[in-house]
Design an enzyme around this catalytic site. Structure first.
Site, PDB file in Angstrom:
ATOM      1  N   ASN A 174     -15.885   5.788  -4.979  1.00 56.53           N
ATOM      2  CA  ASN A 174     -15.988   4.769  -6.027  1.00 56.53           C
ATOM      3  C   ASN A 174     -16.821   3.574  -5.578  1.00 56.53           C
ATOM      4  O   ASN A 174     -17.721   3.117  -6.287  1.00 56.53           O
ATOM      5  CB  ASN A 174     -14.565   4.348  -6.446  1.00 56.53           C
ATOM      6  CG  ASN A 174     -14.583   3.214  -7.450  1.00 56.53           C
ATOM      7  OD1 ASN A 174     -14.598   2.056  -7.076  1.00 56.53           O
ATOM      8  ND2 ASN A 174     -14.607   3.537  -8.732  1.00 56.53           N
ATOM      9  N   GLY A 183     -18.938   3.211  -2.813  1.00 59.16           N
ATOM     10  CA  GLY A 183     -20.291   3.530  -2.339  1.00 59.16           C
ATOM     11  C   GLY A 183     -21.248   3.880  -3.466  1.00 59.16           C
ATOM     12  O   GLY A 183     -22.384   3.402  -3.513  1.00 59.16           O
ATOM     13  N   LYS A 202       0.856  -1.197   0.000  1.00 57.68           N
ATOM     14  CA  LYS A 202       0.000   0.000   0.000  1.00 57.68           C
ATOM     15  C   LYS A 202       0.875   1.224   0.000  1.00 57.68           C
ATOM     16  O   LYS A 202       2.014   1.180   0.488  1.00 57.68           O
ATOM     17  CB  LYS A 202      -0.877   0.032   1.259  1.00 57.68           C
ATOM     18  CG  LYS A 202      -2.147   0.833   1.091  1.00 57.68           C
ATOM     19  CD  LYS A 202      -3.197  -0.032   0.428  1.00 57.68           C
ATOM     20  CE  LYS A 202      -4.551   0.601   0.316  1.00 57.68           C
ATOM     21  NZ  LYS A 202      -5.551  -0.433  -0.017  1.00 57.68           N
TER      22      LYS A 202
HETATM   23  N1  GLU Z   1      -7.294  -0.040  -3.281  1.00 54.70           N
HETATM   24  C1  GLU Z   1      -8.052  -1.211  -3.586  1.00 54.70           C
HETATM   25  C2  GLU Z   1      -8.082  -2.146  -2.391  1.00 54.70           C
HETATM   26  O1  GLU Z   1      -7.968  -1.732  -1.261  1.00 54.70           O
HETATM   27  C3  GLU Z   1      -7.581  -1.892  -4.863  1.00 54.70           C
HETATM   28  C4  GLU Z   1      -6.146  -2.334  -4.831  1.00 54.70           C
HETATM   29  C5  GLU Z   1      -5.646  -2.808  -6.184  1.00 54.70           C
HETATM   30  O2  GLU Z   1      -6.405  -2.814  -7.133  1.00 54.70           O
HETATM   31  O3  GLU Z   1      -4.467  -3.136  -6.244  1.00 54.70           O
HETATM   32  O4  GLU Z   1      -8.305  -3.325  -2.528  1.00 54.70           O
END
Ligand code: GLU
Length: 417
Positions: A221, A223, A106
């Protein structure tokens, strides 16, 4: 009760419980309890008024035993390194639960994107990639959108990476615009995947979802698409929605087109004609059948969990429920679809996007959606079966399935046994 629980401590506590149940060795447990690698950096940005501002950025690779790190980048003013650590851990469990050949990561920037011009946002996004380029790549770590980031930001970051490397490597990032190597079906994938798990929940629990009242906290996105697709796919009746400024409630149902038009015009759902205004806290306690927390972490806690009236809580947000609240919801017979199952549709289609980028061959929308359905349905049943056989709540069951898979990969690589 701590009003601002530390998300990473929560993620570690959740892992500890699963580790105990699975009988992980102390070394394996210690390895899975910490991120494998972290990059902290500064991003200097020239602002429109000529001043320079320096933002703080992070990219954390929690675990790569099952493949390249994968996970979004958040732009948020309250971002902390511990929040990113927790989110990177949850990504690790998410990709494992969906059985994607990926690890977890992340990223984030401490900033308030709503105060930035498009030009400032572009320079910040490119600045982020200039620093992160040393650790990301299609075979190393693949970012994506998350809170307050979007396909345009992914496009700038992809372009910056290609300029730095001098190569065409669209698979460095996912959630790109469809016209720039994105995948069909990525936009609504998080909500759609969550609705597939809700459909399976209803079958397993003998619940009738037609016209079932729904409350959605958060109108980003996840909701917004939950509102739209909830009606289209399952015949749900959304009666309450909210955003960071507050919420609206109409027991007769809220029309998706009208609410989104209102939000586009005014910047918020608040004040929508014919509906009552409610606070974000009140929304969680409305008499609904399904509650979708689709905003931020730790909103269902020890204090308000006893007042949640929904039969099903579908966690479209990451980490919306604290461990204390988990036990209360479970005791009250509320069926929780845990975050790293419920919201895994996004990363699943991100994975499909990577595959398409690697093959330079693009799928139809029907292909994407049917493969997503198959993945979500399979993951749902692996969690449901584990919860039934071990007599544990769904989150712990999801942890047990996912952590076991990661631990197997770690052991096979010989990192810990
Ligand atoms: N940010 C989204 C999640 O928390 C998507 C992550 C991604 O597509 O790599 O799952």
């Amino acid at each position: 009760m701590d009003p601002h629980p530390n998300p990473f401590q929560i993620a570690q506590r959740q892992l500890d419980e699963a580790a105990g149940r699975l009988g992980l060795s102390p070394a394996m447990h210690a390895l899975l309890r910490e991120p494998m690698q972290e990059l902290h950096f500064t991003i200097p940005v020239r602002m429109d008024d000529g001043n320079e501002e320096v933002f703080k950025g992070f990219r954390i690779q929690y675990n790569t035993a099952r493949g390249p790190a994968k996970g979004g980048i958040r732009f948020h003013s309250n971002e902390t390194v511990d929040t990113i650590r927790a989110l990177s851990a949850w990504m690790t469990w998410k990709t494992a639960l969906l059985d994607l050949p990926l690890g977890g990561g992340k990223g984030g920037v401490v900033c308030d994107p709503r105060t930035l011009s498009q030009g400032e946002l572009e320079r910040l996004s490119r600045g982020y990639m200039r620093k992160a380029a040393q650790v990301v790549g299609p075979d190393r770590d693949v970012p994506a959108p998350d809170v307050y980031t979007n396909p345009q930001i992914m496009a700038w970051m992809m372009d910056e990476y290609e300029v730095i490397t001098g190569r065409h490597l669209p698979g460095v990032i996912t959630g790109k615009p469809v016209n720039l190597f994105g995948s069909l079906g990525r936009g609504d994938a998080t909500a759609r995947g969550g609705l597939y798990t809700l459909r399976e929940t209803a079958k397993a629990q003998g619940l009738d979802l037609r016209d079932a009242p729904v409350a959605i906290q958060g109108y980003g996105n996840a909701g917004q698409f939950a509102h739209q697709l909830g009606g289209e796919l399952l015949g749900l009746k959304t009666v309450a929605v909210s955003d960071s400024r507050g919420g609206i409630y109409d027991p007769k149902g809220l029309d998706y087109q009208a609410v989104t038009a209102w939000k586009r015009k005014t910047g918020s759902v608040v004040g929508f004609q014919g509906a009552d205004n409610v606070t974000n806290a009140e929304l969680l306690e409305l008499p609904v059948v399904v509650l979708f927390p689709a905003a931020l972490e730790s909103v269902i806690r020890e204090d308000n969990a006893p007042r949640v009236k929904a039969k099903v809580v579908g966690e479209l947000a990451n980490g919306p429920t604290t461990p204390e609240a988990d036990l209360i919801l479970h005791e009250n017979g509320i069926y929780v679809i845990p975050d790293f199952l419920c919201n895994a549709g996004g990363v699943t289609v991100s994975y499909f996007e990577q595959v398409q980028n690697a093959y330079n061959f693009y799928w139809t929308l029907e292909d994407v959606q049917s493969r997503l359905d198959a993945k979500m349905t399979e993951a749902f049943h692996s969690v449901h079966a584990m919860a039934q056989s071990q007599r544990v709540h769904n989150r712990l069951a999801a942890y047990m399935v996912a952590v076991r898979r990661v631990a197997e990969a770690v052991a096979l690589r010989g990192w810990a046994h």
